[in-house]
Design an enzyme around this catalytic site. Structure first.
Site, PDB file in Angstrom:
ATOM      1  N   GLU A 106      30.305  11.629   0.344  1.00 33.96           N
ATOM      2  CA  GLU A 106      31.000  11.743   1.630  1.00 33.96           C
ATOM      3  C   GLU A 106      30.074  12.398   2.660  1.00 33.96           C
ATOM      4  OE1 GLU A 106      34.420  14.104   0.666  1.00 33.96           O
ATOM      5  OE2 GLU A 106      35.489  12.444  -0.273  1.00 33.96           O
ATOM      6  N   GLU A 146      28.577  13.653   6.094  1.00 36.80           N
ATOM      7  CA  GLU A 146      29.041  13.963   7.451  1.00 36.80           C
ATOM      8  C   GLU A 146      27.850  13.904   8.398  1.00 36.80           C
ATOM      9  OE1 GLU A 146      32.597  17.075   6.157  1.00 36.80           O
ATOM     10  OE2 GLU A 146      30.553  17.794   6.442  1.00 36.80           O
ATOM     11  N   HIS A 190      29.851  16.032   0.305  1.00 34.11           N
ATOM     12  CA  HIS A 190      30.614  16.239  -0.926  1.00 34.11           C
ATOM     13  C   HIS A 190      30.446  15.001  -1.791  1.00 34.11           C
ATOM     14  CE1 HIS A 190      33.305  18.571   2.096  1.00 34.11           C
ATOM     15  NE2 HIS A 190      32.243  19.279   1.746  1.00 34.11           N
ATOM     16  N   ARG A 234      39.364  23.752  -1.876  1.00 35.43           N
ATOM     17  CA  ARG A 234      38.134  23.391  -1.166  1.00 35.43           C
ATOM     18  C   ARG A 234      37.190  24.562  -0.928  1.00 35.43           C
ATOM     19  NH1 ARG A 234      41.530  19.191   0.126  1.00 35.43           N
ATOM     20  NH2 ARG A 234      40.487  17.191   0.516  1.00 35.43           N
ATOM     21  N   GLU A 244      32.956  11.615  10.149  1.00 35.86           N
ATOM     22  CA  GLU A 244      32.823  11.222   8.751  1.00 35.86           C
ATOM     23  C   GLU A 244      33.465   9.852   8.574  1.00 35.86           C
ATOM     24  OE1 GLU A 244      34.386  12.484   4.310  1.00 35.86           O
ATOM     25  OE2 GLU A 244      34.071  14.085   5.779  1.00 35.86           O
ATOM     26  N   ASP A 270       0.851  -1.197   0.000  1.00 33.56           N
ATOM     27  CA  ASP A 270       0.000   0.000   0.000  1.00 33.56           C
ATOM     28  C   ASP A 270       0.887   1.248   0.000  1.00 33.56           C
ATOM     29  OD1 ASP A 270      -1.760   2.071   0.473  1.00 33.56           O
ATOM     30  OD2 ASP A 270      -2.402   1.373   2.450  1.00 33.56           O
TER      31      ASP A 270
END
Length: 467
Positions: free
Chosen positions: A130, A132, A267, A337, A218, A51
């Site tokens: 990745e 976290e 990421h 970064r 992580e 359902d």
């Protein structure tokens, strides 16, 4: 694996229950459990009815019957259940047509790859996510007409340094949590147990570590194709939450649960392969091919509208602010970064890829990956030039230089409106169905955006009570 192999496993390994799992449109993992000994080959190959009328924004009650077709390669034994339970992910089908249900996120991911293949761009698209997360000792939440608060607690918190009783110190100060050794890192053993559980679930794990924020972590896992990577994110979150629960703690993938500290992102590394070769490898900027640079061009062009799926919640935009390491400028660069798209340093053509750094894990991984795939396809198909790379620290740019670079959206509502105004690239090839987009955005706007607009917050009382 064949259906017969699954049935043999059930018998030989004493499997008592078969748990069917799938993600809804908003990233919530759903499941329903069957007695394993009563399962047969037809059910495993043809599908199992259920359902669908109570799943958010899915079926009306008069058309509630749906079919779950297990992906037999996804099977793993659940390490958290007392009774031996075999878990299967799978696809949702519409029994009236025999077609995949257009609002099921895993099915949209399938269509994105099928569309890519039809254009001759590639055979497979790989993603390395990745995610976290935070692990707290407790969380308290209340919202009503006269009360609104949340409170998270962790022994790592710097605010606990003055607590009475036995206090051993070793606190993780805000923004100072990257790679501290024990005893500051109080979560090492817990993360190791998460890793063990992940490996029991069939996930290949490379490493784990404390992240920048207090109580944040992580775990590094292996990439996969669009479907297995989407499944893996759901399994990753399942392993983190259930292991924390076993420890008497609570885990969250909410992007920004604490003020004044870094948030949790996801990421995502990406590459497209064709005929067994990485199409992103070349001799251009940072050893990328022209195809890869066009794919980056598509991601940057649609970077604001893609956020409706990669940064889908109101809380996502508490993280996407300057000063907390989350990229807020739609630029690309090698090893940098601070850019939305980073090209990591790697050796060898097989590993050549880029990383989209804006997103988080608060929504459906299948939709995030499908949207990224469609943006890359649009860039490659239309040869979208990403412009010049920005090889400098974007966070330290003078205001006038920073203002010239396109920014990410500032709110959930802005991202949804951007997507609705710029969705032809999503609906190309009928990958993102118009009815799906309407159902998805209606729910986000009505059930989330409007509530956040209307609900007073504690900080408003602090700022305005005495006006």
């Amino acid at each position: 694996m064949s259906a017969k192999a699954i049935l043999d496993m059930i018998q030989k390994e004493g499997i008592e229950y078969l748990d069917l799992q799938f993600g809804d449109m908003f990233g919530m993992l759903q499941h329903t459990t069957f007695v394993a000994k009563n399962m047969d080959e037809d059910q495993l190959t043809e599908g199992i009815p259920f359902d669908g009328s109570s799943i958010r924004a899915w079926k009306s009650i008069d058309k509630s019957d749906m079919v779950f077709k297990p992906d037999l390669e996804s099977a793993f034994v659940d390490p958290f259940r007392e009774r031996k339970t075999l878990v299967l992910f799978g696809d949702i089908y519409e029994p009236r047509t025999g077609e995949r249900y257009e609002r099921a996120p895993r099915n949209i991911a399938h269509r994105a790859v099928e569309y890519m293949k039809s254009l001759g761009i590639g055979d497979e698209v790989f993603f390395g996510p990745e995610p976290e997360f935070f692990i707290f000792d407790s969380v308290r939440i209340e919202n009503s007409s006269n009360v609104s608060f949340f409170e998270v607690e962790t022994g790592e918190g710097p605010w606990t340094s003055g607590n009475e009783g036995v206090n051993l110190g070793h606190k993780v100060r805000h923004k100072m949590g990257y790679f501290p050794a024990t005893p500051q890192d109080t979560l090492m053993d817990l993360r190791s147990d998460i890793v063990n559980h992940m490996e029991d679930m069939g996930i290949t794990v490379f490493l784990h570590h404390h992240e920048v924020a207090t109580a944040q972590g992580e775990i590094g896992v292996k990439f996969g194709d669009i479907i297995s990577a989407g499944d893996m994110v759901h399994k990753y979150k399942y392993a983190v939450k259930n292991t924390a629960y076993q420890y008497g703690k609570t885990a969250t993938f909410m992007p920004k649960p604490m003020f004044g500290d870094n948030g949790s992102g996801m990421h995502v590394h990406a590459s497209i392969w064709k005929d067994g070769k990485n199409t992103f490898a070349g001799d251009g900027y940072a050893n990328l091919s022209e195809t890869a640079l066009y794919a980056i061009g598509g991601l940057l062009k649609h970077g604001r509208s893609i956020q409706a799926f990669t940064n889908p919640t109101g809380n996502s935009y508490r993280r996407l602010v300057p000063g907390y390491e989350a990229p807020v400028k739609l630029a690309y660069s090698a090893t940098n970064r601070s850019a939305a798209v980073r090209i990591p340093y790697v050796t060898g053509d097989k590993a050549r890829r880029f990383e989209f750094r804006c997103g988080d894990a608060s929504g459906s991984p299948y939709l995030a990956f499908a949207a990224m795939t469609m943006a890359m396809i649009d860039g490659i198909k239309n040869k979208i030039d990403p412009g010049s790379a920005l090889d400098k620290n974007i966070y330290d740019l003078p205001a006038e230089e920073a203002d010239a670079i396109p920014s990410t959206c500032a709110t959930q509502e802005e991202a949804i409106k951007e997507m609705l105004a710029d969705k032809d690239w999503l609906t190309a090839g009928d990958v993102f169905d118009e009815a799906f987009i309407k159902a998805y955005t209606d729910y986000r706007l009505q059930e989330e955006v409007e509530i956040q607009k209307l609900q007073p917050t504690p900080v408003e009382f602090e700022l305005y009570y005495d006006v």
